[in-house]
Design an enzyme around this catalytic site. Structure first.
Site, PDB file in Angstrom:
ATOM      1  N   ASP A 267     -16.706  24.910  30.164  1.00 37.65           N
ATOM      2  CA  ASP A 267     -16.169  26.086  30.861  1.00 37.65           C
ATOM      3  C   ASP A 267     -17.223  27.022  31.465  1.00 37.65           C
ATOM      4  OD1 ASP A 267     -14.312  24.803  29.313  1.00 37.65           O
ATOM      5  OD2 ASP A 267     -13.529  26.585  28.341  1.00 37.65           O
TER       6      ASP A 267
ATOM      7  N   GLU B 110     -17.647  23.467  15.970  1.00 37.71           N
ATOM      8  CA  GLU B 110     -17.411  23.179  17.385  1.00 37.71           C
ATOM      9  C   GLU B 110     -18.754  22.947  18.094  1.00 37.71           C
ATOM     10  OE1 GLU B 110     -15.301  26.386  19.219  1.00 37.71           O
ATOM     11  OE2 GLU B 110     -14.612  25.186  20.924  1.00 37.71           O
TER      12      GLU B 110
HETATM   13  C1  9YW Z   1     -10.705  27.127  25.899  1.00 36.35           C
HETATM   14  C2  9YW Z   1     -10.402  22.187  23.304  1.00 36.35           C
HETATM   15  C3  9YW Z   1     -11.109  22.686  24.542  1.00 36.35           C
HETATM   16  C4  9YW Z   1     -12.100  21.651  25.095  1.00 36.35           C
HETATM   17  C5  9YW Z   1     -12.987  22.250  26.179  1.00 36.35           C
HETATM   18  C6  9YW Z   1     -13.608  23.532  25.666  1.00 36.35           C
HETATM   19  C7  9YW Z   1     -12.509  24.503  25.221  1.00 36.35           C
HETATM   20  C8  9YW Z   1     -10.530  25.666  26.031  1.00 36.35           C
HETATM   21  O1  9YW Z   1     -11.756  23.894  24.195  1.00 36.35           O
HETATM   22  O2  9YW Z   1     -11.721  24.910  26.301  1.00 36.35           O
HETATM   23  O3  9YW Z   1      -9.775  27.821  25.467  1.00 36.35           O
HETATM   24  O4  9YW Z   1     -11.773  27.626  26.222  1.00 36.35           O
HETATM   25  O5  9YW Z   1     -14.431  24.118  26.631  1.00 36.35           O
HETATM   26  O6  9YW Z   1     -13.957  21.312  26.563  1.00 36.35           O
HETATM   27  O7  9YW Z   1     -11.414  20.559  25.595  1.00 36.35           O
HETATM   28  O8  9YW Z   1     -11.316  21.757  22.362  1.00 36.35           O
END
Ligand code: 9YW
Length: 408
Positions: free
Chosen positions: A161, A381
């Site tokens: 992100d 994480e």
């Molecule tokens: C968020 C779930 C997800 C991952 C992404 C990570 C994060 C969602 O979490 O995004 O709310 O920020 O960046 O890669 O798929 O683990």
């Protein structure tokens, strides 16, 4: 090692929702697209049944146009548990499931192939193959430019992100005026997450895309090396799958070769792949580790692969500790803020796979660092790549799943 594996499986059991796995019980209480692929890869090692269910549940929410949404919402979880939830996205899959309208890196064909390798079940493969093909067809139809590269329309689509690669294009996005409450910072320290300004821009971009019926790219349109690598790795996996099913593998292989050549022509420079702004054509140079992931590609020219490996060793400290998500010598490096420096196990796993054939010695070192990380920090994480201190949520599913795979 047996103890690590047992603890990892315990995390996966605790995050199992009966048909899919949540990435994290509190922070991410729904089903996420690329998480499920990584989770299936790990589950294949101890419960192929769950691995298959995981992928089938995700593809059960595939849209008619072939897109696999980045979140499938669990109807039993209240709207307030996660933002942006179903009321923001306002869309349902043909199955009736509420989903988001954007996608994530298509690592699913790779996952399906690994699930099949762990448990050769042609019925599963036969059922999922057309769905995986449709996922790729959506990307070609909706996201491919004349230069042969795929475009993502939101930083969330990259899976990374707040990667420093997005700083320039994001700065041009008008933050939303909509009032919203972030839920992520209820569970994780704000300093370890994207900023409020990042979020105001993420929300503006997602709302603008939604308001075109999830059709037109807005201010953010970039070609990301990780996303494009996942797409090509999917074609390579589809070639293997097609061969097992008696379908023609050649078009998949040809597609993988052509897309690899396009990536090298347009995204490669100075020993690292860099994203590119699809609106301006300008490279988005950064120290993001996404630029190393093309090592996964089987037809990457040897000279490019050797240069990437040298960068991994010299700038990303490969062999000295866990892979940082951003090169520590880059000005944007931050060892504890999300995708701007911390080490993530999925990136390390992708690099591990990419190094196995070319440099088994370095692949071994990456695998050992993955195990050392979870032994020291648990299934966090992400971790500080220097101290291995855990950050983000605890009991994160893909950290557990990919550790199980590495140990197998
Ligand atoms: C968020 C779930 C997800 C991952 C992404 C990570 C994060 C969602 O979490 O995004 O709310 O920020 O960046 O890669 O798929 O683990």
């Amino acid at each position: 090692m047996i103890a690590v594996r047992r603890r990892a499986v315990r995390v996966l059991l605790a995050n199992w929702e009966g048909g899919h796995t949540v990435p994290s019980r509190r922070l991410y209480p729904h089903q996420w697209s690329w998480d499920s692929a990584f989770i299936a890869i790990g589950n294949a090692r101890w419960s192929p049944r769950r691995a298959k269910m995981e992928l089938q549940a995700l593809f059960g929410a595939q849209w008619r146009d072939g897109r696999v949404p980045h979140i499938v919402f669990n109807p039993r979880v209240p709207e307030e548990a996660y933002f942006p939830g179903p009321r923001f996205w306002r869309v349902r899959a043909p199955s009736g499931a509420a989903t988001s309208g954007i996608v994530q890196p298509p690592v699913h064909a790779l996952a399906a192939w690994r699930v099949y390798r762990a448990d050769p079940d042609p019925v599963f493969l036969r059922r999922i193959y057309p769905r995986l093909v449709a996922q790729q067809e959506f990307l070609r139809a909706a996201r491919r430019g004349p230069d042969g590269l795929l475009v993502i329309v939101h930083p969330w689509e990259s899976g990374m992100d707040n990667s420093p690669a997005w700083d320039v294009p994001l700065a041009a996005v008008e933050p939303t005026r909509m009032v919203f409450i972030r839920r992520d910072v209820d569970h994780v320290a704000a300093a370890e997450r994207p900023t409020d300004l990042d979020y105001a821009r993420y929300v503006a971009l997602a709302a603008a895309y939604r308001d075109t019926g999830y059709r037109e790219a807005g201010a953010f349109a970039v070609q990301d090396p990780l996303f494009n690598t996942a797409y090509i790795a999917a074609e390579t996996a589809l070639a293997e799958i097609a061969a097992v099913l008696g379908e023609d593998p050649v078009p998949h292989r040809r597609e993988a070769e052509e897309a690899t050549a396009a990536m090298v022509a347009h995204l490669y420079g100075d020993g690292l792949f860099h994203a590119r702004d699809a609106h301006t054509g300008k490279p988005l140079a950064s120290g993001s580790a996404a630029g190393l992931i093309p090592l996964l590609l089987p037809t990457l020219p040897d000279a490019v692969a050797d240069a990437l490996i040298a960068t991994a060793v010299n700038r990303f400290r490969l062999g000295l500790g866990p892979l940082p998500s951003c090169a520590p010598d880059a000005p944007e490096f931050d060892p504890t803020r999300y995708w701007r420096g911390p080490s993530w196990i999925n990136l390390a796993w992708l690099l591990w796979r990419g190094l196995r054939r070319r440099r088994p010695d370095l692949a071994e070192a990456v695998a050992a660092d993955i195990i050392r990380t979870v032994q020291q920090a648990g299934f966090r994480e992400y971790v500080d790549p220097f101290t291995l201190t855990g950050h983000g949520c605890e009991d994160f599913s893909w950290s557990a799943a990919l550790a199980v795979d590495v140990l197998a």
